[in-house]
Write a protein that holds these residues in place. Structure first.
Motif, mmCIF file in Angstrom:
data_model
loop_
_atom_site.group_PDB
_atom_site.id
_atom_site.type_symbol
_atom_site.label_atom_id
_atom_site.label_comp_id
_atom_site.label_asym_id
_atom_site.label_seq_id
_atom_site.Cartn_x
_atom_site.Cartn_y
_atom_site.Cartn_z
ATOM 1 N N THR A 141 0.828 -1.218 0.000
ATOM 2 C CA THR A 141 0.000 0.000 0.000
ATOM 3 C C THR A 141 0.854 1.256 0.000
ATOM 4 O O THR A 141 0.618 2.201 -0.770
ATOM 5 N N GLN A 167 0.979 4.105 -2.951
ATOM 6 C CA GLN A 167 0.566 5.479 -2.648
ATOM 7 C C GLN A 167 1.644 6.477 -3.056
ATOM 8 O O GLN A 167 1.332 7.563 -3.564
ATOM 9 N N ARG A 202 0.924 10.426 -3.613
ATOM 10 C CA ARG A 202 0.143 10.701 -2.405
ATOM 11 C C ARG A 202 1.021 10.496 -1.174
ATOM 12 O O ARG A 202 0.852 9.546 -0.420
ATOM 13 N N ASP A 208 -0.877 10.275 2.327
ATOM 14 C CA ASP A 208 -1.495 8.982 2.623
ATOM 15 C C ASP A 208 -0.438 7.931 2.929
ATOM 16 O O ASP A 208 -0.639 7.059 3.788
ATOM 17 N N ALA A 209 0.689 7.975 2.215
ATOM 18 C CA ALA A 209 1.760 7.026 2.482
ATOM 19 C C ALA A 209 2.311 7.208 3.902
ATOM 20 O O ALA A 209 2.643 6.222 4.583
ATOM 21 N N ARG A 269 -6.018 2.163 4.494
ATOM 22 C CA ARG A 269 -6.011 2.210 3.033
ATOM 23 C C ARG A 269 -5.506 0.879 2.490
ATOM 24 O O ARG A 269 -4.725 0.172 3.139
ATOM 25 N N GLU A 296 -4.030 -0.435 -1.253
ATOM 26 C CA GLU A 296 -3.647 -0.100 -2.621
ATOM 27 C C GLU A 296 -2.875 -1.256 -3.239
ATOM 28 O O GLU A 296 -2.227 -2.044 -2.535
ATOM 29 N N THR A 333 -2.738 1.623 -9.153
ATOM 30 C CA THR A 333 -1.767 2.635 -9.575
ATOM 31 C C THR A 333 -1.792 2.818 -11.088
ATOM 32 O O THR A 333 -1.758 3.952 -11.588
ATOM 33 N N ASP A 393 -9.034 6.970 -5.604
ATOM 34 C CA ASP A 393 -7.619 7.367 -5.631
ATOM 35 C C ASP A 393 -7.421 8.701 -6.334
ATOM 36 O O ASP A 393 -6.471 9.432 -6.029
#
Length: 338
Positions: free
Chosen positions: A167, A171, A176, A179-180, A210, A212, A217, A310
């Motif tokens: 994830t 991110q 982002r 968020d990371a 989150r 991902e 991506t 996203d």
């Protein structure tokens, strides 16, 4: 001389009669009061406009009749040509359930899913259903009946915490960093205070969860439209998500375990845990007229929602979908890197 005089008088009379036949400058011609040129084939409207041309009230050639219509109840003008952009809630509803708002892959409203390989996908889906009913569903049912809820919650938290490296990396690839950073803090908190991720103190601290993967991506990078494909054992995917598996394999912590005696049981437990979370949907699937179409449409709509989510700003981003695709680390696959 008489002939010249007579000819001059005739020319003067013709000129006066021609001038008398012309309309006055301050009166609008009949063609001005007609509707715009986009509707020339309306003789009734032209006739009424020509009759009204003699009235002083008709003075504007650009009459807003074609653009404005009056509502039958309140007399308020309504602009018919104006299109209102869908709100965020409408986008969410359309992505989850279908509707007038466009989907994330750019499909038009009401357009059928992009499934040119439907014949092949249906055969794979039938195979997956046989495996599911013979192996996965009985194991998940026994798992729910035998293992207490708090223990199952700990298992779910553990595997969710292990997906943090995937994830966080995706991110960052999506641009982002905020968020990371949250996901990294969540991973550290749950790995330490949560005893290896069995508990979830980060959620109590209101750190958002989150999920991902590299397929999302690729969607955020612009690969919106991708044909649907169902893989044996892996289930629903798109071609974009198949390529995404290659990006997630090196980031999987479970796949770094070299001992098959440790890795394969962990992967099997993760599959059983994920299948147990879908038991509530079995009655809907079993009662569907076309179970394949139901599974495909629901999965694509949910996947589109994840990509749409996203692309939104951090404040506008909603909760991540819990029913993400089966992660690559959950499938017993050979360690190609070893």
């Amino acid at each position: 001389m008489n002939v010249i005089r007579t000819a001059s008088l005739l020319l003067l009379a013709l000129a006066l009669s021609a001038c008398a036949a012309k309309p006055a400058r301050d009166s609008a011609p009949a063609s001005v009061a007609v509707a715009p040129a986009s509707a020339p084939a309306a003789p009734a409207a032209s006739d009424s406009a020509a009759d009204a041309a003699t009235s002083p009230t008709v003075a504007s050639p650009a009459a807003p009749v074609a653009a404005v219509d009056s509502a039958p109840g309140d007399g308020a003008p309504v602009t018919a040509a104006t299109e209102v952009a869908p709100t965020g809630a409408e986008d969410d509803f359309a992505a989850l359930y279908g509707g007038p708002a466009p989907t994330a892959d750019g499909a038009e409203p009401g357009r059928s899913p992009y499934d040119p390989w439907e014949g092949f996908n249906r055969r794979v889906h039938a195979f997956n259903n046989v495996v599911d009913r013979a192996v996965a569903r009985p194991l998940a049912t026994a798992y729910v009946n035998v293992v207490p809820r708090f223990a199952r919650t700990g298992v779910t938290n553990f595997f969710s915490n292990l997906r943090a490296p995937v994830t966080i990396t995706n991110q960052l690839l999506q641009g982002r960093p905020g968020d990371a950073w949250d996901s990294l803090g969540r991973f550290v908190m749950n790995s330490t205070l949560g005893i290896g991720g069995l508990f979830d103190p980060a959620s109590r601290a209101l750190v958002p969860r989150r999920s991902e993967d590299f397929g999302q991506t690729l969607g955020a990078w612009g690969w919106r439209s991708s044909r649907y494909v169902e893989l044996p054992f892996f289930g629903p995917r798109t071609v974009r998500d198949v390529f995404g598996l290659a990006g997630d394999i090196p980031l999987s912590p479970i796949r770094t375990i070299e001992e098959d005696k440790v890795r394969i049981p962990l992967q099997g437990l993760q599959l059983v845990d994920m299948r147990s979370q879908l038991l509530a949907l079995d009655d809907i699937r079993d009662g569907a007229v076309d179970e394949y179409a139901l599974t495909r449409d629901a999965w694509l709509q949910r996947r589109n929602y994840q990509i749409q989510n996203d692309l939104r700003g951090r404040r506008d981003r909603g909760k991540d979908a819990d029913d993400a695709p089966i992660p690559v680390d959950a499938m017993p696959m050979p360690n190609w890197g070893n």
